[in-house]
Design a protein around this motif. Structure first.
Motif, PDB file in Angstrom:
ATOM      1  N   LEU A 158       0.810  -1.222   0.000  1.00 14.17           N
ATOM      2  CA  LEU A 158       0.000   0.000   0.000  1.00 14.17           C
ATOM      3  C   LEU A 158       0.837   1.263   0.000  1.00 14.17           C
ATOM      4  CD1 LEU A 158      -3.029  -0.461  -0.148  1.00 14.17           C
ATOM      5  CD2 LEU A 158      -1.988  -2.316   1.107  1.00 14.17           C
ATOM      6  N   CYS A 159       2.158   1.141   0.225  1.00 20.43           N
ATOM      7  CA  CYS A 159       3.053   2.295   0.100  1.00 20.43           C
ATOM      8  C   CYS A 159       4.278   1.911  -0.708  1.00 20.43           C
ATOM      9  CB  CYS A 159       3.449   2.838   1.471  1.00 20.43           C
ATOM     10  SG  CYS A 159       4.621   4.227   1.388  1.00 20.43           S
ATOM     11  N   ALA A 160       5.120   1.016  -0.177  1.00 13.46           N
ATOM     12  CA  ALA A 160       6.342   0.619  -0.886  1.00 13.46           C
ATOM     13  C   ALA A 160       6.011   0.018  -2.247  1.00 13.46           C
ATOM     14  CB  ALA A 160       7.130  -0.381  -0.045  1.00 13.46           C
ATOM     15  N   GLY A 161       4.934  -0.754  -2.315  1.00 11.39           N
ATOM     16  CA  GLY A 161       4.554  -1.381  -3.572  1.00 11.39           C
ATOM     17  C   GLY A 161       4.134  -0.375  -4.621  1.00 11.39           C
ATOM     18  N   ILE A 162       3.179   0.464  -4.297  1.00 12.12           N
ATOM     19  CA  ILE A 162       2.668   1.413  -5.286  1.00 12.12           C
ATOM     20  C   ILE A 162       3.700   2.486  -5.623  1.00 12.12           C
ATOM     21  CG2 ILE A 162       1.508   2.855  -3.547  1.00 12.12           C
ATOM     22  CD1 ILE A 162       0.451   2.145  -7.240  1.00 12.12           C
ATOM     23  N   THR A 163       4.561   2.831  -4.687  1.00 10.33           N
ATOM     24  CA  THR A 163       5.589   3.841  -4.942  1.00 10.33           C
ATOM     25  C   THR A 163       6.547   3.396  -6.041  1.00 10.33           C
ATOM     26  OG1 THR A 163       5.474   4.737  -2.703  1.00 10.33           O
ATOM     27  CG2 THR A 163       7.521   5.108  -3.893  1.00 10.33           C
ATOM     28  N   PRO A 167       5.849   4.440 -11.093  1.00  8.89           N
ATOM     29  CA  PRO A 167       6.769   4.952 -12.113  1.00  8.89           C
ATOM     30  C   PRO A 167       7.171   3.908 -13.150  1.00  8.89           C
ATOM     31  CG  PRO A 167       7.886   4.687 -10.007  1.00  8.89           C
ATOM     32  CD  PRO A 167       6.426   4.522  -9.743  1.00  8.89           C
ATOM     33  N   LEU A 168       7.292   2.653 -12.748  1.00  6.77           N
ATOM     34  CA  LEU A 168       7.618   1.615 -13.718  1.00  6.77           C
ATOM     35  C   LEU A 168       6.523   1.503 -14.779  1.00  6.77           C
ATOM     36  CD1 LEU A 168       9.007  -1.083 -11.267  1.00  6.77           C
ATOM     37  CD2 LEU A 168      10.339   0.172 -12.966  1.00  6.77           C
ATOM     38  N   ARG A 169       5.263   1.607 -14.354  1.00  5.59           N
ATOM     39  CA  ARG A 169       4.149   1.573 -15.296  1.00  5.59           C
ATOM     40  C   ARG A 169       4.080   2.856 -16.136  1.00  5.59           C
ATOM     41  NH1 ARG A 169       3.119  -3.206 -16.750  1.00  5.59           N
ATOM     42  NH2 ARG A 169       1.375  -4.344 -15.819  1.00  5.59           N
ATOM     43  N   HIS A 170       4.240   4.005 -15.470  1.00  5.69           N
ATOM     44  CA  HIS A 170       4.106   5.281 -16.181  1.00  5.69           C
ATOM     45  C   HIS A 170       5.131   5.407 -17.305  1.00  5.69           C
ATOM     46  CE1 HIS A 170       3.135   9.510 -16.808  1.00  5.69           C
ATOM     47  NE2 HIS A 170       4.436   9.750 -16.804  1.00  5.69           N
ATOM     48  N   TRP A 171       6.366   4.968 -17.046  1.00  6.21           N
ATOM     49  CA  TRP A 171       7.413   5.056 -18.054  1.00  6.21           C
ATOM     50  C   TRP A 171       7.488   3.785 -18.899  1.00  6.21           C
ATOM     51  CZ3 TRP A 171       7.888   8.415 -13.916  1.00  6.21           C
ATOM     52  CH2 TRP A 171       8.199   9.734 -14.244  1.00  6.21           C
ATOM     53  N   LYS A 172       6.458   2.954 -18.806  1.00  5.94           N
ATOM     54  CA  LYS A 172       6.264   1.803 -19.701  1.00  5.94           C
ATOM     55  C   LYS A 172       7.463   0.852 -19.725  1.00  5.94           C
ATOM     56  CE  LYS A 172       2.960   4.197 -22.706  1.00  5.94           C
ATOM     57  NZ  LYS A 172       2.770   5.337 -21.788  1.00  5.94           N
ATOM     58  N   VAL A 173       7.931   0.507 -18.546  1.00 10.83           N
ATOM     59  CA  VAL A 173       9.019  -0.465 -18.426  1.00 10.83           C
ATOM     60  C   VAL A 173       8.516  -1.841 -18.862  1.00 10.83           C
ATOM     61  CG1 VAL A 173      10.390  -1.736 -16.720  1.00 10.83           C
ATOM     62  CG2 VAL A 173      10.326   0.771 -16.677  1.00 10.83           C
ATOM     63  N   GLY A 174       9.321  -2.541 -19.656  1.00 10.39           N
ATOM     64  CA  GLY A 174       8.883  -3.851 -20.132  1.00 10.39           C
ATOM     65  C   GLY A 174       9.980  -4.588 -20.860  1.00 10.39           C
ATOM     66  N   PRO A 175       9.620  -5.627 -21.600  1.00  9.95           N
ATOM     67  CA  PRO A 175      10.596  -6.449 -22.328  1.00  9.95           C
ATOM     68  C   PRO A 175      11.459  -5.623 -23.278  1.00  9.95           C
ATOM     69  CG  PRO A 175       8.442  -7.511 -22.316  1.00  9.95           C
ATOM     70  CD  PRO A 175       8.238  -6.140 -21.767  1.00  9.95           C
ATOM     71  N   GLY A 176      12.726  -6.028 -23.379  1.00  9.88           N
ATOM     72  CA  GLY A 176      13.649  -5.337 -24.265  1.00  9.88           C
ATOM     73  C   GLY A 176      14.348  -4.163 -23.632  1.00  9.88           C
ATOM     74  N   GLN A 177      13.978  -3.819 -22.387  1.00  7.12           N
ATOM     75  CA  GLN A 177      14.601  -2.685 -21.710  1.00  7.12           C
ATOM     76  C   GLN A 177      15.566  -3.172 -20.629  1.00  7.12           C
ATOM     77  OE1 GLN A 177      11.160  -0.414 -20.322  1.00  7.12           O
ATOM     78  NE2 GLN A 177      11.512   1.066 -21.957  1.00  7.12           N
ATOM     79  N   ARG A 178      16.632  -2.400 -20.456  1.00  2.00           N
ATOM     80  CA  ARG A 178      17.583  -2.643 -19.367  1.00  2.00           C
ATOM     81  C   ARG A 178      17.263  -1.624 -18.276  1.00  2.00           C
ATOM     82  NH1 ARG A 178      22.400  -5.363 -18.627  1.00  2.00           N
ATOM     83  NH2 ARG A 178      24.002  -4.357 -17.333  1.00  2.00           N
ATOM     84  N   PHE A 194       8.926  -5.960  -9.279  1.00  2.00           N
ATOM     85  CA  PHE A 194       8.025  -5.477 -10.323  1.00  2.00           C
ATOM     86  C   PHE A 194       8.731  -5.390 -11.678  1.00  2.00           C
ATOM     87  CE2 PHE A 194       5.300  -3.325  -6.920  1.00  2.00           C
ATOM     88  CZ  PHE A 194       4.295  -4.271  -7.023  1.00  2.00           C
ATOM     89  N   ALA A 195       9.939  -4.834 -11.704  1.00  2.00           N
ATOM     90  CA  ALA A 195      10.647  -4.703 -12.976  1.00  2.00           C
ATOM     91  C   ALA A 195      10.859  -6.070 -13.619  1.00  2.00           C
ATOM     92  CB  ALA A 195      11.980  -3.987 -12.764  1.00  2.00           C
ATOM     93  N   ARG A 196      11.174  -7.080 -12.800  1.00  2.00           N
ATOM     94  CA  ARG A 196      11.341  -8.439 -13.332  1.00  2.00           C
ATOM     95  C   ARG A 196      10.006  -8.982 -13.846  1.00  2.00           C
ATOM     96  NH1 ARG A 196      15.320 -12.616 -13.015  1.00  2.00           N
ATOM     97  NH2 ARG A 196      14.450 -14.334 -14.249  1.00  2.00           N
ATOM     98  N   ALA A 197       8.938  -8.742 -13.088  1.00  3.24           N
ATOM     99  CA  ALA A 197       7.618  -9.227 -13.503  1.00  3.24           C
ATOM    100  C   ALA A 197       7.149  -8.553 -14.788  1.00  3.24           C
ATOM    101  CB  ALA A 197       6.589  -9.001 -12.397  1.00  3.24           C
ATOM    102  N   PHE A 198       7.601  -7.321 -15.046  1.00  6.37           N
ATOM    103  CA  PHE A 198       7.228  -6.606 -16.262  1.00  6.37           C
ATOM    104  C   PHE A 198       8.042  -7.055 -17.468  1.00  6.37           C
ATOM    105  CE2 PHE A 198       5.845  -2.658 -13.606  1.00  6.37           C
ATOM    106  CZ  PHE A 198       4.711  -3.349 -13.200  1.00  6.37           C
ATOM    107  N   GLY A 199       9.030  -7.917 -17.244  1.00  7.54           N
ATOM    108  CA  GLY A 199       9.784  -8.481 -18.359  1.00  7.54           C
ATOM    109  C   GLY A 199      11.065  -7.775 -18.708  1.00  7.54           C
ATOM    110  N   ALA A 200      11.503  -6.809 -17.886  1.00 15.53           N
ATOM    111  CA  ALA A 200      12.728  -6.072 -18.172  1.00 15.53           C
ATOM    112  C   ALA A 200      13.959  -6.870 -17.736  1.00 15.53           C
ATOM    113  CB  ALA A 200      12.707  -4.724 -17.446  1.00 15.53           C
ATOM    114  N   GLU A 201      15.119  -6.488 -18.273  1.00 18.23           N
ATOM    115  CA  GLU A 201      16.397  -6.982 -17.766  1.00 18.23           C
ATOM    116  C   GLU A 201      16.748  -6.100 -16.574  1.00 18.23           C
ATOM    117  OE1 GLU A 201      21.100  -7.421 -19.053  1.00 18.23           O
ATOM    118  OE2 GLU A 201      19.626  -6.666 -20.495  1.00 18.23           O
ATOM    119  N   VAL A 202      16.874  -6.690 -15.398  1.00 20.44           N
ATOM    120  CA  VAL A 202      16.950  -5.925 -14.154  1.00 20.44           C
ATOM    121  C   VAL A 202      18.354  -5.995 -13.566  1.00 20.44           C
ATOM    122  CG1 VAL A 202      15.981  -5.587 -11.853  1.00 20.44           C
ATOM    123  CG2 VAL A 202      14.533  -6.457 -13.711  1.00 20.44           C
ATOM    124  N   VAL A 203      18.919  -4.820 -13.273  1.00 16.72           N
ATOM    125  CA  VAL A 203      20.226  -4.726 -12.630  1.00 16.72           C
ATOM    126  C   VAL A 203      20.054  -3.961 -11.325  1.00 16.72           C
ATOM    127  CG1 VAL A 203      22.593  -3.887 -12.824  1.00 16.72           C
ATOM    128  CG2 VAL A 203      21.402  -4.747 -14.859  1.00 16.72           C
TER     129      VAL A 203
END
Length: 351
Positions: A158-163, A167-178, A194-203
């Motif tokens: 309800l805080c850490a999650g949505i925070t 932004p990951l959703r707003h900036w359309k993070v997804g597959p093919g992105q680092r 979340f970044a991993r669940a959205f399909g991004a390469e996560v560092v």
């Protein structure tokens, strides 16, 4: 009025202690919630100790609330007694400005009403938060919790999650992105998930060698020690997006340098002092430096539904209500993996 108990700070120097007060009666549009779990956010410490200079005492912190509906008002149709629900950082807004109409209540032009330490728009006093037995909230700011999730581990969403989700959703993070996540704390560990669940390469970027294994376990494809200058240099210009979840002072320019042309770094951690930004970090590759604040009610419900569909929750450590000061001390030492959650069933024993 309804009698309630909780834990409150009575001044900036007093430890949190048992506190008795009254909640409003359940109005036509209200939902009364018996609180089961409440997450502990670093902002709770800032407010309890008046580190932002705006605390109104007595202060009952807590804005990561999961509970069960015990009563609904006559106009309430979305919820019924027995439902498991959540309440995040807001309990009201003007509902009339463009931001509110667009579902971005967190950017309300008149200012949203915080779940605690906020001034009630109906003149009913100062809001008191989730370190308590129950809460009464307008239905428009109550969220449905999906079935099948560990409820204690849902609370920090309800805080850490949505925070981090917003932004990951707003900036359309997804597959093919680092994508880079800076810091592995309460916010950062959700950003990795979340970044991993959205399909991004996560560092993951961390100053702690001890967090390498955890970063990989949580979903990072790679972990870079930000104290290693050679490792950082190898990452120059390789990132589409970076989410910075660090609330301490740090060199933001060293991360801006990692962005590709037109890449974006979004700050969600909130250092007390300004972060110096070299304008050339932005000019040379048309990079963007932005910020993001929690999320609106529609997006928070979307986030909870996404978590339900993908089995995502926070990594938590459960504490009793009377352990809150110890938890605060440990948070200040970064000694938590990765969010404390209060079992509110322990309140009766400590109050």
């Amino acid at each position: 009025m309804l009698s309630c108990t909780g834990y409150a700070a009575r001044s900036a120097s007093d430890p949190l202690a048992p506190f008795s007060f009254e909640r409003r009666d359940t109005g036509p549009d209200d939902v009364r919630i018996e609180i089961l779990y409440c997450g502990v956010c670093h902002s709770d410490i800032h407010q309890a100790r008046n580190e932002w200079g705006n605390t109104l005492y007595p202060c009952v912190p807590g804005h990561e609330i999961v509970g069960r509906v015990s009563e609904v008002g006559t106009n309430v149709s979305r919820f019924r007694q027995g439902d498991v629900v959540g309440v995040g950082c807001m309990v009201d807004s003007c509902r009339e400005c463009k931001s509110c109409r667009d579902g971005y209540e967190q950017y309300c032009e008149q200012g949203f009403v915080g779940t605690y330490n906020g001034e009630d728009r109906q003149g009913r006093g100062i809001t008191l938060g989730g370190y308590s037995k129950s809460v009464v909230v307008d239905q428009a700011f109550v969220l449905k919790v999906p079935d099948g999730l560990d409820l204690a581990a849902v609370a920090p969403l309800l805080c850490a999650g949505i925070t981090t989700y917003s932004p990951l959703r707003h900036w359309k993070v997804g597959p093919g992105q680092r994508v880079g996540i800076v810091g592995l704390g309460g916010l950062g560990h959700m950003g990795v998930k979340f970044a991993r669940a959205f399909g991004a390469e996560v560092v993951l970027f961390t100053t702690s060698r001890g967090k390498i294994e955890d970063g990989l376990r949580l979903g990072a494809h790679e972990v870079v020690l930000s104290t290693d200058k050679e490792a950082m240099a190898r990452e120059t210009g390789r990132f589409d997006f970076i989410l910075d979840a660090v609330s301490a002072q740090h060199d933001i320019n060293s991360y801006l340098a990692l962005l590709k042309r037109d890449g974006t770094l979004v700050q969600v951690g909130a250092p007390e002092d300004p972060l110096p930004v070299s304008v050339f970090s932005l000019l040379m590759k048309r990079r963007n430096f932005a910020g993001s604040l929690i999320g609106g009610i529609p997006e928070t419900q979307e986030m909870l539904d996404f978590c339900g569909a993908h089995g995502i929750t926070a990594d938590v450590e459960m504490i009793a209500m009377d352990e809150i000061e110890t938890a605060y001390a440990r948070m200040l030492r970064s000694d938590v993996k990765y969010r404390f959650v209060i079992d509110m069933n322990t309140l009766a024993a400590s109050a």
